[in-house]
Design a protein around this motif. Structure first.
Motif, short mmCIF file in Angstrom:
data_model
loop_
_atom_site.label_atom_id
_atom_site.label_comp_id
_atom_site.label_asym_id
_atom_site.label_seq_id
_atom_site.Cartn_x
_atom_site.Cartn_y
_atom_site.Cartn_z
N PRO A 130 0.82 -1.22 0.00
CA PRO A 130 0.00 0.00 0.00
C PRO A 130 0.85 1.27 0.00
O PRO A 130 0.48 2.26 -0.63
CB PRO A 130 -0.82 -0.11 1.30
N ALA B 25 1.94 2.34 -3.45
CA ALA B 25 0.84 2.98 -4.18
C ALA B 25 0.62 4.41 -3.70
O ALA B 25 0.43 5.33 -4.50
CB ALA B 25 -0.45 2.17 -4.01
N PRO C 103 -6.15 3.51 -1.66
CA PRO C 103 -4.88 2.79 -1.37
C PRO C 103 -4.61 2.67 0.11
O PRO C 103 -4.02 1.69 0.56
CB PRO C 103 -3.82 3.65 -2.09
N LEU D 213 -4.33 -4.64 -5.67
CA LEU D 213 -3.52 -3.48 -5.32
C LEU D 213 -2.30 -3.34 -6.23
O LEU D 213 -1.97 -2.23 -6.68
CB LEU D 213 -3.07 -3.58 -3.86
N ALA E 291 -3.40 -2.05 -9.56
CA ALA E 291 -3.74 -0.63 -9.46
C ALA E 291 -2.47 0.22 -9.33
O ALA E 291 -2.40 1.33 -9.87
CB ALA E 291 -4.66 -0.41 -8.25
N THR E 292 -1.47 -0.31 -8.62
CA THR E 292 -0.21 0.42 -8.46
C THR E 292 0.50 0.57 -9.79
O THR E 292 1.01 1.65 -10.13
CB THR E 292 0.70 -0.30 -7.45
N GLY F 52 -1.41 3.06 -11.76
CA GLY F 52 -1.16 4.40 -11.23
C GLY F 52 0.21 4.92 -11.63
O GLY F 52 0.36 6.11 -11.96
N TYR F 53 1.19 4.03 -11.60
CA TYR F 53 2.54 4.43 -12.03
C TYR F 53 2.54 4.83 -13.51
O TYR F 53 3.10 5.88 -13.88
CB TYR F 53 3.52 3.28 -11.79
#
Length: 252
Positions: free
Chosen positions: A148, A151, A196, A232, A235-236, A239-240
């Protein structure tokens, strides 16, 4: 990554006290998590490891979002406040600058976790935990804290780059601390997965039962949620990719 890129980032962090910032937050977390350890250890059958693996993630949920907001601000300080981003981009690829900020931040984050893990083992040796460490617990503890936090770090670096006023990223970190804390008290709420900061509790692997009559606490293992960890991580990565895409196309 080239050695010169690491050297440049380290030079930009001189007198930014990033290491001190990380050490202070880590020290607060360790002291907070262990100050009642001696008294409560007898009431949980000497199961100190499980007690700390429950307490430390909860405390980190409060501390880490704020620390990561301040860390990201420090990492991006030279480019944002110094107004040197345009000049730097004539000598370095914009995407590499973004990557270096994240790698430096993740490095400090790993040091934060390593210090907590080492403190946990040292307390076990010093206080004589009766229940031995289960190696898988340490791996789950690393995933619960680092996944987490990575993220959140990406989000904070993006906010620090896009807002010259660093109060806004800091406010996002404070709000994240509250969201993460409330997520612990609503374990069945699916909305936790939308933030997150909610994954600090979603990835928890230790539960407990407390007997109010005897005041004895029994800790037990819960299955590590691999599905939520996978969500997660995806999603990370997304997001990156999105953060880097918008940063590279950011007008200077």
């Amino acid at each position: 990554m080239r050695t010169g890129a690491w050297k440049t980032e380290r030079m930009k962090l001189r007198r930014r006290h990033v290491g001190l910032l990380t050490a202070v937050f880590c020290g607060i977390g360790i002291l907070w998590g262990t100050w009642e350890l001696g008294e409560r250890l007898e009431l949980c059958g000497g199961d100190g490891y499980r007690m700390l693996f429950l307490q430390l993630p909860l405390i980190d949920t409060i501390l880490l979002p704020t620390m990561l907001a301040m860390l990201a601000s420090r990492l991006c300080d030279a480019e944002v406040k110094g107004g040197t981003l345009k000049l730097l981009c004539t000598m370095e690829e914009k995407g590499r600058i973004f990557d270096m900020k994240l790698l430096m931040g993740i490095g400090y984050l790993c040091l934060f976790w390593a210090a907590q893990a080492a403190a946990t083992v040292l307390f076990a040796v010093g206080m004589g935990f009766e229940v031995s460490l289960i190696p898988a617990h340490m791996l789950c503890f690393a995933a619960e804290i680092l996944f987490p936090s990575a993220a959140v770090l990406i989000l904070q670096v993006v906010l620090s780059f896009f807002f010259e006023n660093q109060i806004i990223p800091l406010a996002a970190g404070l709000v994240g601390s509250f969201i993460g804390l409330f997520a612990w008290f609503f374990p069945g709420n699916p909305l936790r997965a939308a933030f997150p900061w909610g994954y600090y509790s979603l990835l928890g692997f230790i539960g407990y039962d407390w007997d109010p009559a005897t005041r004895i606490t029994h800790f037990y293992d819960m299955p590590f949620d691999l599905a939520m960890a996978a969500v997660l991580l995806l999603a990370t990565v997304a997001g990156y990719a999105a953060g880097k895409y918008f940063f590279v196309r950011k007008e200077l």
